[in-house]
Design an enzyme around this catalytic site. Structure first.
Site, PDB file in Angstrom:
ATOM      1  N   GLU A   1     -50.374  51.737  75.298  1.00 40.84           N
ATOM      2  CA  GLU A   1     -49.188  51.991  76.127  1.00 40.84           C
ATOM      3  C   GLU A   1     -47.909  51.715  75.335  1.00 40.84           C
ATOM      4  O   GLU A   1     -46.879  52.363  75.555  1.00 40.84           O
ATOM      5  CB  GLU A   1     -49.270  51.151  77.414  1.00 40.84           C
ATOM      6  CG  GLU A   1     -50.332  51.729  78.361  1.00 40.84           C
ATOM      7  CD  GLU A   1     -51.031  50.730  79.251  1.00 40.84           C
ATOM      8  OE1 GLU A   1     -50.556  49.595  79.412  1.00 40.84           O
ATOM      9  OE2 GLU A   1     -52.106  51.085  79.802  1.00 40.84           O
TER      10      GLU A   1
ATOM     11  N   SER B   1     -61.408  50.131  81.333  1.00 42.43           N
ATOM     12  CA  SER B   1     -62.165  50.130  82.589  1.00 42.43           C
ATOM     13  C   SER B   1     -63.366  49.174  82.573  1.00 42.43           C
ATOM     14  O   SER B   1     -64.407  49.484  83.152  1.00 42.43           O
ATOM     15  CB  SER B   1     -62.593  51.547  82.973  1.00 42.43           C
ATOM     16  OG  SER B   1     -61.445  52.367  83.187  1.00 42.43           O
TER      17      SER B   1
ATOM     18  N   LYS C   1     -50.629  43.443  82.025  1.00 40.76           N
ATOM     19  CA  LYS C   1     -49.637  44.531  81.923  1.00 40.76           C
ATOM     20  C   LYS C   1     -48.390  44.138  82.722  1.00 40.76           C
ATOM     21  O   LYS C   1     -48.101  42.947  82.831  1.00 40.76           O
ATOM     22  CB  LYS C   1     -50.248  45.856  82.382  1.00 40.76           C
ATOM     23  CG  LYS C   1     -51.557  46.147  81.648  1.00 40.76           C
ATOM     24  CD  LYS C   1     -52.021  47.573  81.759  1.00 40.76           C
ATOM     25  CE  LYS C   1     -53.324  47.728  80.990  1.00 40.76           C
ATOM     26  NZ  LYS C   1     -53.773  49.116  80.930  1.00 40.76           N
TER      27      LYS C   1
ATOM     28  N   ASN D   1     -55.345  41.406  80.346  1.00 44.11           N
ATOM     29  CA  ASN D   1     -54.032  41.994  80.046  1.00 44.11           C
ATOM     30  C   ASN D   1     -53.431  42.372  81.399  1.00 44.11           C
ATOM     31  O   ASN D   1     -53.818  43.372  81.982  1.00 44.11           O
ATOM     32  CB  ASN D   1     -54.222  43.231  79.153  1.00 44.11           C
ATOM     33  CG  ASN D   1     -52.941  44.011  78.958  1.00 44.11           C
ATOM     34  OD1 ASN D   1     -51.851  43.533  79.292  1.00 44.11           O
ATOM     35  ND2 ASN D   1     -53.053  45.221  78.414  1.00 44.11           N
TER      36      ASN D   1
ATOM     37  N   GLU E   1     -59.898  50.358  72.160  1.00 43.58           N
ATOM     38  CA  GLU E   1     -59.622  50.834  73.516  1.00 43.58           C
ATOM     39  C   GLU E   1     -59.430  52.351  73.496  1.00 43.58           C
ATOM     40  O   GLU E   1     -58.329  52.825  73.187  1.00 43.58           O
ATOM     41  CB  GLU E   1     -58.350  50.177  74.067  1.00 43.58           C
ATOM     42  CG  GLU E   1     -58.439  48.681  74.216  1.00 43.58           C
ATOM     43  CD  GLU E   1     -57.492  48.180  75.293  1.00 43.58           C
ATOM     44  OE1 GLU E   1     -57.946  47.456  76.188  1.00 43.58           O
ATOM     45  OE2 GLU E   1     -56.300  48.530  75.253  1.00 43.58           O
TER      46      GLU E   1
ATOM     47  N   GLY F   1     -57.674  52.397  82.462  1.00 37.64           N
ATOM     48  CA  GLY F   1     -57.148  52.569  83.808  1.00 37.64           C
ATOM     49  C   GLY F   1     -57.662  53.811  84.513  1.00 37.64           C
ATOM     50  O   GLY F   1     -57.156  54.193  85.567  1.00 37.64           O
TER      51      GLY F   1
ATOM     52  N   HIS G   1     -50.891  47.939  71.657  1.00 40.50           N
ATOM     53  CA  HIS G   1     -51.598  48.521  72.808  1.00 40.50           C
ATOM     54  C   HIS G   1     -51.215  49.998  72.911  1.00 40.50           C
ATOM     55  O   HIS G   1     -50.075  50.377  72.608  1.00 40.50           O
ATOM     56  CB  HIS G   1     -51.219  47.765  74.086  1.00 40.50           C
ATOM     57  CG  HIS G   1     -52.066  48.160  75.256  1.00 40.50           C
ATOM     58  ND1 HIS G   1     -51.841  49.322  75.964  1.00 40.50           N
ATOM     59  CD2 HIS G   1     -53.156  47.579  75.814  1.00 40.50           C
ATOM     60  CE1 HIS G   1     -52.761  49.423  76.915  1.00 40.50           C
ATOM     61  NE2 HIS G   1     -53.564  48.379  76.840  1.00 40.50           N
TER      62      HIS G   1
END
Ligand code: PGA
Length: 244
Positions: A97, A208, A11, A9, A166, A172, A95
């Site tokens: 985010e 991560s 991003k 991904n 996730e 991250g 996701h």
């Protein structure tokens, strides 16, 4: 037989020159293994570049989001059918985010997954708890709510999707869930999916993931692969994960 999938991904990262180098390395160095598939989910403007760079390789490509609508007055949105025209096979939906910064609800995520399937894309639907929810002991409740909403929206079509667990606190941050922590949630998701007739979907872990921790995660019985953010921007690291 569940597919093993390692999905990058990107991003909102990349640029034409950097992408070209990364795509070329993946295309030339990835040799498919039985059941293991390699995918990169790129920003929509780079779909044509991904298609050109990967079409003659074993690496597949996808998008990071799709609209729940097929077409129309939805400024800024990208329809699943548009992504499909560029040879995409996968679409990440929901996701954390997107849920956090764009207000995506469980209902919207279900609608997006349905839109992806309608255009022949395999949705990679993301679920996961925040640190606050984990600390409150609400992990199970949150991921069950998210996966049940998806099952409700997709019905029997849920068998055709991929789910990524996730934990938001591991994305991250460099703080990976331990293989045992991840496995516990994957086992819960697997039983939930199985009771809806979708026990064979691939369940990815994300948060991560690196070359150094991938093998231990993949050794868990209900972890079928990874959704990889930061490490997918580095060809060596991403290929190490893919081969783990
Ligand atoms: P990360 O991101 O690997 O950089 O933690 C994972 C993701 O958000 O999909």
């Amino acid at each position: 037989m569940r597919d093993e999938l390692v999905v990058g991904n990107w991003k909102m990262n990349g640029g034409l020159a950097a992408n070209a180098g990364l795509l070329a390395r993946l295309a030339s160095e990835w040799t498919p293994r039985e059941r293991r598939k390699l995918v990169v989910c790129v920003p929509a403007p780079y779909l044509a570049q991904a298609q050109a760079g990967l079409a003659s390789s074993a690496v597949m490509w996808g998008v990071q989001d799709v609209s729940e609508h097929a077409s129309g007055a939805y400024t800024g949105e990208v329809a699943a059918g548009m992504a499909a025209e560029f040879g995409c096979r996968y679409a990440i939906v929901g996701h954390s985010e997107r849920r956090r910064f764009h207000g995506e609800t469980d209902r919207a995520v279900g609608a997006k997954a349905l839109a992806a399937l309608g255009s022949g894309l395999i949705p990679i639907a993301c679920v996961g708890e925040t640190l606050d929810e984990r600390d409150r002991g609400a992990t199970d409740e949150v991921v069950v709510r998210q996966v049940d909403a998806l099952l409700g929206a997709l019905g029997a079509k849920a068998r055709s999707c991929v789910i990524a667990y996730e934990p938001v606190w591991a994305i991250g941050t460099g703080r990976t869930a331990s293989p045992e922590q991840a496995q516990a949630v994957h086992a819960l998701l697997r039983s939930r999916l199985a009771s809806a007739g979708a026990g064979d979907v691939s369940l990815l872990y994300g948060g991560s993931v690196k070359g150094s921790n991938a093998a231990a995660l993949f050794a868990m019985p209900d972890i079928d692969g990874a959704l990889v953010g930061g490490a997918s921007l580095d060809a060596d690291e991403f290929l190490t994960i893919a081969r783990a």
